[in-house]
Scaffold this active site. Structure first.
Site, PDB file in Angstrom:
ATOM      1  CG  PHE A   1      -1.875   1.074   1.393  1.00  8.52           C
ATOM      2  CD1 PHE A   1      -2.996   1.139   0.597  1.00  8.52           C
ATOM      3  CD2 PHE A   1      -1.695   2.061   2.367  1.00  8.52           C
ATOM      4  CE1 PHE A   1      -3.917   2.164   0.749  1.00  8.52           C
ATOM      5  CE2 PHE A   1      -2.607   3.097   2.521  1.00  8.52           C
ATOM      6  CZ  PHE A   1      -3.730   3.137   1.701  1.00  8.52           C
TER       7      PHE A   1
ATOM      8  CB  SER B   1     -18.385  24.950  14.859  1.00  6.84           C
ATOM      9  OG  SER B   1     -19.458  25.611  14.297  1.00  6.84           O
ATOM     10  CG  LEU B   2     -15.489  27.225  19.241  1.00  4.52           C
ATOM     11  CD1 LEU B   2     -14.082  26.944  19.726  1.00  4.52           C
ATOM     12  CD2 LEU B   2     -16.270  27.928  20.327  1.00  4.52           C
TER      13      LEU B   2
ATOM     14  CD  GLU C   1     -10.888  25.663  27.791  1.00  5.09           C
ATOM     15  OE1 GLU C   1     -11.219  24.810  26.954  1.00  5.09           O
ATOM     16  OE2 GLU C   1     -11.655  26.086  28.669  1.00  5.09           O
TER      17      GLU C   1
ATOM     18  CE  LYS D   1     -10.791  25.293  17.097  1.00  2.65           C
ATOM     19  NZ  LYS D   1     -10.255  24.591  15.934  1.00  2.65           N
TER      20      LYS D   1
ATOM     21  CE  LYS E   1     -14.166  26.115  25.729  1.00  2.00           C
ATOM     22  NZ  LYS E   1     -13.937  24.783  26.271  1.00  2.00           N
TER      23      LYS E   1
ATOM     24  CB  CYS F   1     -21.522  35.117 -16.610  1.00  2.00           C
ATOM     25  SG  CYS F   1     -21.582  33.533 -15.778  1.00  2.00           S
TER      26      CYS F   1
ATOM     27  CB  CYS G   1     -24.853  31.823 -18.493  1.00  2.00           C
ATOM     28  SG  CYS G   1     -24.905  33.366 -17.565  1.00  2.00           S
TER      29      CYS G   1
END
Ligand code: IVH
Length: 673
Positions: A37, A83-84, A117, A119, A285, A403, A406
């Protein structure tokens, strides 16, 4: 060898790699040995390095290392895993604190204490303990529903299986991060692009015995639902986690003041290299749980927390081409195709150039040598150009006036508020008439936050579009499964899984439905406001029959921009047609009122003047938490006009004329108690 032949060889290897990969991660029984592999992986990487034109999303350097496995049962989180939002600099932090102060109506001299804290960049998990026993472990999943990975989590030594401590809550979801230490990652770095992918891949092996071979660790930092817990602050909670036998981050700290947050950020950013694991920022927090509760949440993230990212990783590369992508709202986004470079463990070959103004300002050209930055999960972007390396024959990039999808003319909107033209140029077509916009609209329609159709990712939308299986959202519910069954990469099982996933999403709450339509300026929050006000799908559809949408003006938070956008949406004939079709197929459920039994049920409020000790935003959120409604103008159905200091007299007169009750802040508070 000719380039086409090299590419053919390369793609053959990629296909084989995908096959091995699937067996390796989804089944406990790999097709080949680890060394075979790895050898294949190396061959592919060597080819990519030698021939820069080779490129595949499934390259071992790009792929995450596993395909989302269908092996795990899905289970709803009792309390959503949020989430934050991100902050990148001092201004963002000031803004974060200002919003908190405004919401809580806190004066400048009152200090806000934060739990800071580091992360960890890993995979979050939620561990349920009942009577001190670890009974269930879920992955984050989409935040609402996770995968049952209990058995795999049980193999992690840092996770206590039994907690025999008197004060441990009777029932609690302990949440934290599963990660892999950098030194352990080195041993398996051949198989994964970075430690985060390694943690994710090994955590989701079908066979827990395979997970146990990889040295995963766990750090705890928060909780979901909790029964029998009497803790008042985050820092106290962190202390208790330690007592209960969990690992916590040794760099956790309590801090007040933005200046001190910045100092700690600078300190940890330097320390980052010495840390045993990847850290991509610091989470702040609000420490006090009572304040957290008052602050509450916006759609997916708490008001009381933010992630202060570390500065990004960057690398130097060359722009090979500039392509224009057309987004769901018609925005034309220039994207630099760059020579692939490794930025912090991930191969990057695209970098956003944001918009037309940005290209002009920086005079970015094809052939330029550029610095590309990548921070966490944010899209890589070009930060600067090295003009000394600019090629003599380089030409200024001309932004298309048509564009590219289109051919419609492109326009820049005039912003009434800033009195300037938008930086973004847009395709002027009406949505589904432009293929690229239509495709993006469908991607949005099936996305997590909208219909959330399992397994219906962006690639499938592209593929089905190309095969003309879908053109409008309603086509998703009329797919020809007999055709799909025989497509390359599909089979009986995957087809019936897809069919099941689609059928199960025919029932949808009104707010998600409105959001899924991708109406410009109607994001998740606004869709919720509209749904709560309109209550039923019928009322929403009725808007299309009206010439105006003035009644929406009463919704606090919805302004002219949103209303004009809704009107334009309904004026479009194609939109009307696809809405008509969807109406026949779907069961759209009424908007859920926040709490059906609150003290202010069925009562409508409006505030005027300054309130004492509470911000307008918190007052509104209190009304809503207690099942009341807020409107922003004096209308017949208003029940109470609450007056603070220096109210608007015109509003009071209007209320008097309509016979609406006028009450003081004190009387309003009494209603709540
Ligand atoms: S608190 C509502 N604390 O960051 C609070 N998250 O984008 C959400 N993370 O999914 C989580 N360290 O995987 C929290 N000390 C920490 C964290 C942390 C890492 C991750 C977590 C979450 C993501 C939020």
């Amino acid at each position: 060898m000719k380039n086409s032949k090299i590419e053919k060889e390369y793609l053959k290897k990629i296909k084989l790699f995908q096959k091995y990969n699937k067996f390796y991660y989804d089944d406990s029984d790999p097709l080949v040995t680890d060394s075979e592999f790895d050898a294949l992986k190396r061959e592919i990487i060597v080819l990519e390095k030698k021939y820069k034109f080779l490129n595949s999303d499934n390259s071992p350097l790009k792929s995450v290392g596993f395909t989302p496995s269908k092996n795990f049962k899905k289970i709803k989180h009792k309390i959503q895993m949020l989430s934050l939002s991100n902050a990148f600099n001092e201004d963002d932090l000031k803004n974060f604190e200002k919003k908190i102060r405004n919401f809580l109506s806190l004066k400048e001299n009152i200090k806000i204490e934060y739990s800071a804290e580091p992360k960890i960049d890993g995979i979050s998990a939620s561990l349920t303990y009942k009577n001190g026993k670890f009974v269930q472990g879920l992955s984050r999943g989409d935040g609402k529903e996770g995968e049952d990975i209990t058995e795999n989590l049980k193999t992690i030594k840092d996770i206590p299986k039994v907690i025999n401590i008197e004060k441990f809550p009777i029932e609690i979801d302990i949440r934290g991060e599963v990660y892999i230490q950098n030194n352990d990652f080195k041993k398996i770095s051949q198989k994964f692009a970075n430690p985060r992918n390694a943690a994710s891949g090994s955590l989701r092996q079908k066979d827990p015995a395979a997970t146990s071979k990889i040295p995963l660790k766990f750090i705890a930092y928060t909780f979901g639902s909790a029964k029998g817990m009497n803790i008042k602050s985050q820092s106290n909670f962190l202390k208790n986690l330690k007592i209960w036998g969990f690992k916590t981050n040794e760099y956790n700290k309590n801090i007040t003041g933005i200046k001190n947050l910045i100092l700690n950020h600078e300190y940890l950013e330097k320390k980052r290299k010495e840390m045993k694991f990847d850290v991509d920022g610091i989470v702040y927090k609000v420490n006090d749980f009572d304040l957290q509760k008052r602050l509450g949440y916006v759609t997916n993230a708490p008001r009381w927390a933010v992630a202060h990212k570390f500065s990004a990783n960057s690398s130097i590369s060359e722009i090979v081409n500039i392509e224009i992508q057309v987004g769901r709202t018609g925005a034309l986004t220039p994207v630099a195709k760059i020579k692939p470079v490794n930025i912090g463990g991930v191969m990057v070959s695209n970098a956003t150039l944001h918009n037309e103004d940005e290209i002009n300002r920086k005079d970015i050209r094809v052939g330029d040598t550029v610095t590309v930055e990548r921070a966490g999960d944010v899209i890589p972007h070009v930060v600067s150009i090295n003009l000394q390396k600019r090629k003599k024959n380089s030409k200024k990039f001309i932004f298309p006036t048509k564009c590219p999808s289109c051919g419609s003319t492109t326009v820049k909107d005039f912003n009434e508020i800033t009195k300037k033209n938008d930086a973004v140029r847009r395709c002027s077509s009406e949505g589904f008439e432009c293929d690229q916009i239509a495709k993006e609209k469908i991607k949005h329609f099936v996305s997590k936050e909208a219909f959330n159709i399992d397994g219906f990712g962006k690639k499938i939308v592209e593929n089905f579009w190309m095969l003309k299986l879908i053109k409008f959202p309603q086509d998703i519910f009329k797919l020809d499964y007999e055709k799909i069954r025989y497509l390359d990469g599909w089979g009986n099982l995957s087809t019936s899984n897809l069919k099941y996933a689609i059928e199960s999403k025919k029932k949808i709450p009104l707010d998600k439905f409105i959001y899924s339509l991708g109406i410009r300026h109607i994001g998740q929050e606004n869709a919720k406001l509209l749904a709560r006000h309109l209550k039923s799908a019928n009322n929403f559809f009725k808007l299309s029959l009206k010439k105006d949408a003035n009644e929406l003006k009463n919704i606090d938070g919805i302004g002219d921009t949103q209303i004009n956008s809704i009107i334009n949406f309904f004026l479009n004939k194609t939109n009307q047609e696809f809405l008509f079709e969807l109406k026949k197929i779907l069961e759209i459920t009424d908007a859920v009122q926040i709490s059906q039994s609150g003290l202010l049920k069925n009562k409508t409020f409006m505030f005027t003047g300054k309130l004492q000790n509470i911000s307008r935003a918190e007052a509104k959120s209190l009304v809503e938490k207690n099942s009341g409604n807020i409107v922003s103008s004096v209308i017949k159905k208003l029940d109470y006009l609450v007056i603070g200091e220096k109210p608007t007299n015109r509003k009071i007169d209007q209320a008097k004329n309509l016979g609406i009750k006028i009450i003081s802040q004190k009387e309003w508070t009494d209603l709540l108690n």
